[in-house]
Enzyme design. Structure first.
Site, PDB file in Angstrom:
ATOM      1  N   LYS A 214       0.792  -1.101   0.585  1.00  0.00           N
ATOM      2  CA  LYS A 214      -0.450  -0.417   0.021  1.00  0.00           C
ATOM      3  C   LYS A 214       1.375   1.247  -0.063  1.00  0.00           C
ATOM      4  O   LYS A 214       1.543   1.725   0.990  1.00  0.00           O
ATOM      5  CB  LYS A 214      -1.155   0.346   1.290  1.00  0.00           C
ATOM      6  N   LYS A 266      -1.938  -1.873  -3.781  1.00  0.00           N
ATOM      7  CA  LYS A 266      -2.574  -0.485  -3.896  1.00  0.00           C
ATOM      8  C   LYS A 266      -2.423   0.701  -3.362  1.00  0.00           C
ATOM      9  O   LYS A 266      -1.545   0.636  -3.020  1.00  0.00           O
ATOM     10  CB  LYS A 266      -3.793  -0.416  -2.433  1.00  0.00           C
TER      11      LYS A 266
END
Length: 344
Positions: A214, A266
């Site tokens: 992320k 992400k």
């Protein structure tokens, strides 16, 4: 001119037989292109992220994400039913508590009557296990400072104090009906701590979708509005730095060793290279999150007539599948799934 030689020269005459290999033969009609497509996005591959807001009796539009809302409990239940009917597999829930309930340690996140837990029970009662019900296991929506963890006396995120809170959140979310937890805070050791907490509480069957890679990204902007974020500062000390790709493999190894059942990259489109690298190295399901900024760019460009909206949606989702994603979290999940069924 470039002189032809060998086999090229043999087929360059007036007979018109050159070239004998014509890839365009497999592009001649929609049916042909559909038949030979190498990658497909199926409704079952999709997970719908959804926001549920405390204290509202009607959905609240999110101005930076056209078409997306902060749901009331009633509209969330309806959205869950629509997702089931379209063939979507999962629903990832984010809770938006009333501002006055937020505090330094994110109490609404571990309160059984916090908005996310209430929403989990409501959706479970509405659709049962027809959707894989998922919960965001993080503190950023429920703290008054907007960070993903507890702060120390100097205002820094305290990794280990945050892990204790994540363990408590995980148990409460599992008891409210979540079947998958998504720890999105990027704390070191979070998967292991949550796994142990769940197992100790008898929730061995609750799965963990690790936010393995992320990145701290400019594309999260609209999400801040979606969760009424109270963030002060940024998250660069705990989310991954965009220039780093090999670091994602270190995070991957740790998450798998700690018990992750699935892994995620992400944002999505800016990190397709990372997604491909991870997908090539694991045997667990791999997810990509098409985040708020990615969604907003397409919607705003389409509103201005700069691109074909549906084609752009289809193309971006295909990019994730081509890069190796098994699952895609996208705000277009229900819409795309419905269109996919209509095309059959």
């Amino acid at each position: 001119m470039v002189a032809l030689s060998g086999v090229d020269a043999e087929f360059s005459g007036a007979s018109g037989t050159f070239p004998t290999v014509r890839p365009r033969r497999l592009r001649t009609t929609p049916a042909m292109r559909r038949m030979v497509a190498e990658h497909r996005t199926h409704p079952a591959d999709l997970i719908l992220p959804a926001f549920v807001r405390e204290g509202v009796d009607a959905p609240v539009p999110i101005s930076s994400m056209p078409g997306v809302v902060q749901h009331s409990l009633d509209s969330l239940r309806a959205a869950a039913v629509e997702a089931v009917e379209a063939g979507v597999s999962g629903l990832m829930l984010f809770g938006v508590p009333e501002d006055e309930k937020k505090d330094a340690v994110g109490t609404p996140g571990t309160d059984p009557d916090g908005i996310l837990q209430v929403a989990l029970r409501a959706v479970r009662a509405e659709v049962g296990d027809e959707l894989v019900l998922m919960a965001d296991t993080c503190l950023d929506e429920v703290t008054d400072h907007g960070h993903c963890g507890v702060l120390d006396s100097e205002g820094r995120v305290d990794n280990d104090a945050t892990l204790a809170r994540y363990g408590e959140m995980a148990v409460v979310q599992a008891e409210a009906g979540a079947r998958v937890l998504g720890p999105s805070g990027m704390m070191d050791g979070q998967i292991g701590v949550i796994r142990r907490a769940l197992d100790a509480a008898g929730h061995q069957d609750v799965a963990l979708l690790a936010y393995t890679a992320k990145y701290t990204s400019a594309f999260y902007g609209p999400f801040r509005e979606a969760v009424n974020s109270s963030l002060r500062g940024d998250r660069s000390t705990y989310q991954q730095d965009p220039p780093n790709a090999r670091e994602a493999l270190r995070e991957l190894a740790l998450d798998l060793a700690e018990g992750a059942d699935m892994v995620m990259v992400k944002p999505g489109l800016p990190y397709l290279d990372v997604l491909r690298t991870i997908a090539d190295r694991v045997t667990v399901p791999v997810a990509a999150y098409q985040i708020s900024g990615e969604y907003a760019m397409v919607e705003v460009a389409a509103e201005r007539g700069l691109l074909d909206r549906e084609r752009a949606i289809d193309e971006t989702l295909t990019a994730f599948k081509r890069a190796g994603a098994d699952l895609v979290l996208t705000y277009w999940a229900t819409e795309f799934a419905r269109r996919s069924r209509e095309r059959l």
